[in-house]
Scaffold this motif. Structure first.
Motif, PDB file in Angstrom:
ATOM      1  N   CYS A  21      22.721  -1.698  18.342  1.00 18.55           N
ATOM      2  CA  CYS A  21      22.038  -1.559  19.520  1.00 18.55           C
ATOM      3  C   CYS A  21      23.384  -1.379  20.690  1.00 18.55           C
ATOM      4  O   CYS A  21      23.727  -2.255  21.136  1.00 18.55           O
ATOM      5  CB  CYS A  21      21.211  -3.130  19.802  1.00 18.55           C
ATOM      6  SG  CYS A  21      20.591  -3.085  21.602  1.00 18.55           S
ATOM      7  N   SER A  39      22.826   5.004  26.322  1.00 22.42           N
ATOM      8  CA  SER A  39      22.728   4.384  24.924  1.00 22.42           C
ATOM      9  C   SER A  39      21.491   3.602  24.581  1.00 22.42           C
ATOM     10  O   SER A  39      20.702   3.338  25.552  1.00 22.42           O
ATOM     11  CB  SER A  39      24.106   3.499  24.952  1.00 22.42           C
ATOM     12  OG  SER A  39      23.857   2.321  26.178  1.00 22.42           O
ATOM     13  N   ASP A  40      20.920   3.712  23.405  1.00 18.98           N
ATOM     14  CA  ASP A  40      19.957   3.400  22.656  1.00 18.98           C
ATOM     15  C   ASP A  40      19.962   2.057  22.559  1.00 18.98           C
ATOM     16  O   ASP A  40      20.820   1.162  22.427  1.00 18.98           O
ATOM     17  CB  ASP A  40      19.581   4.131  21.436  1.00 18.98           C
ATOM     18  CG  ASP A  40      19.299   5.792  21.690  1.00 18.98           C
ATOM     19  OD1 ASP A  40      19.247   6.108  22.580  1.00 18.98           O
ATOM     20  OD2 ASP A  40      20.023   6.299  20.504  1.00 18.98           O
ATOM     21  N   ASN A  48      18.068  -1.338  20.427  1.00 23.48           N
ATOM     22  CA  ASN A  48      17.591  -1.735  19.166  1.00 23.48           C
ATOM     23  C   ASN A  48      17.078  -3.296  19.317  1.00 23.48           C
ATOM     24  O   ASN A  48      18.195  -4.042  18.615  1.00 23.48           O
ATOM     25  CB  ASN A  48      18.281  -1.300  17.772  1.00 23.48           C
ATOM     26  CG  ASN A  48      17.504  -1.611  16.555  1.00 23.48           C
ATOM     27  OD1 ASN A  48      16.387  -1.809  16.611  1.00 23.48           O
ATOM     28  ND2 ASN A  48      18.473  -1.440  15.853  1.00 23.48           N
ATOM     29  N   GLU A 108      13.800  -3.218  26.569  1.00 22.20           N
ATOM     30  CA  GLU A 108      13.362  -3.069  25.254  1.00 22.20           C
ATOM     31  C   GLU A 108      12.735  -4.226  24.389  1.00 22.20           C
ATOM     32  O   GLU A 108      11.668  -4.285  23.752  1.00 22.20           O
ATOM     33  CB  GLU A 108      14.282  -2.498  24.267  1.00 22.20           C
ATOM     34  CG  GLU A 108      13.941  -2.319  22.810  1.00 22.20           C
ATOM     35  CD  GLU A 108      13.160  -0.979  22.716  1.00 22.20           C
ATOM     36  OE1 GLU A 108      12.561  -0.731  21.616  1.00 22.20           O
ATOM     37  OE2 GLU A 108      13.034  -0.290  23.735  1.00 22.20           O
TER      38      GLU A 108
END
Length: 361
Positions: free
Chosen positions: A22, A199-200, A202, A219
């Protein structure tokens, strides 16, 4: 032991590297204060400081767990110098990144670099593919393209050690130094992804558990809402299908964690002078405690009956004094309340007889 931390530290690499990273957790955590240390974390810090002093002063400890650590480090190092609590720069891979290794030793004869990490918890930690230890090793050897570093370390093996005295876990994983340099390229890529403005995310249980940004994570919020429904107005549990119950049970920890983290963040905002419309701060309720004048008044009225029998010190306090092993022999772990977990959980299922005793059918 240094108290400073870099934005990306070796201890958090499990969250931005590996199979389910993440990267967004780094940027989301900016400007969010570190949470107060737990009792276990405070104890771990104290034990590290005590162990560090004994290694620096070349003295022994009266605490059996600390002594086991000292013996392990000294036996590993032999006659070679032990570097203790060394601050290591990882700036060549990630901007402004550094870490502090508990103990490092260079066995020049056998060409083995030993990196030892002291762990004081009860959950077993493994040295294999341990990103934290690999980062420490990387900080010791420096970049492969550095001619001095390459000439000094070429042909070496790196032994990564976990020293976990409370559960007698002393294990190591040895790899060629080339694997540590290869890890450096993975670290460079992970750092670049984590420091990216887009940035992603998770959200997984392991990623979110210690992430200080969980309370503001979009998220995790999205995941919670998707599980519970578009509105926080779910059906009564008795009307849920097996599939809906299974979905909720699968995400139960994430949902509970998110709600706790969101409440904590909202409370911190209020205390910091940023109120939330429609809510107010009130004084919480607490159990009554004796006032300053209670002791004298009760002794006058009741004499010796004003006191109950002496209370034992806490397990944490006892661990500091007599060591974790001695404490473990004096403790018992009561059976916990039953929990619903996924079928791949390693714990054995309750027997039919045990379920009947709980009132099951």
């Amino acid at each position: 032991m240094p108290n400073e931390h870099s934005e990306i530290s070796p201890s958090m690499l499990h969250r931005i590297m590996g199979e389910s990273p993440c990267p967004a957790s780094v940027r989301m955590g900016r400007n969010i204060a570190e949470p107060p240390s737990s009792e276990a974390a405070a104890l771990g810090t104290a034990l590290h400081e005590i162990a560090e002093k004994h290694l620096m002063d070349e003295t022994d400890s009266g605490d059996p767990d600390i002594q086991k650590y000292l013996d392990y480090v000294r036996a590993t190092a032999g006659l070679y110098e032990i570097s203790v609590e060394e601050k290591l720069s990882l700036n060549a891979w990630v901007p402004d990144m550094f870490g502090t290794a508990d103990a490092v030793c260079d066995d020049e004869d056998r060409k083995i670099l030993h990196v030892i990490d002291l762990k004081t918890g009860q959950h077993p930690v493994k040295p294999k593919d341990n990103f934290q230890l690999m980062a420490y090793a990387l900080g010791v050897i420096g970049p492969q393209n550095d001619k001095h570093a390459f000439n000094m370390w070429d042909g070496y093996q790196v032994a990564l050690h976990i020293a976990q005295p409370p559960i007698d876990n002393f294990t190591k994983w040895t790899v060629p130094i080339e694997e540590i340099w290869a890890f450096g390229e993975d670290l460079r890529a992970a750092g670049k992804a984590a420091l990216s403005p887009d940035s992603d995310f998770n959200s997984t249980e392991s990623n979110c558990r210690w992430c200080k940004a969980a309370g503001v994570c979009p998220e995790l919020h999205k995941k919670t809402v998707e599980v519970m429904g578009k509105r926080f107005d779910p059906l009564p549990p008795t009307q849920l299908t097996d599939e809906e119950l299974a979905l909720i049970l699968t995400n139960k920890k994430d949902i509970e964690f998110y709600l706790r983290a969101a409440y904590k963040h909202a409370l911190e905002r209020w205390v910091g002078g940023k109120p939330i419309r429609g809510f107010k701060l009130v004084e919480g309720t607490k159990k009554r405690v004796w006032g300053d004048n209670a002791k004298d008044a009760l002794v006058k009225e009741l004499g010796a009956f004003a006191f109950q029998s002496e209370k034992l010190i806490t397990i944490t306090e006892a661990t500091k004094s007599i060591g974790a092993k001695a404490v473990a022999e004096l403790c018992v772990t009561p059976k916990g309340d039953p929990s619903l977990v996924a079928t791949d959980d390693p714990r054995p299922a309750l027997s039919g007889e045990a379920i009947k005793k709980l009132g099951g059918k």
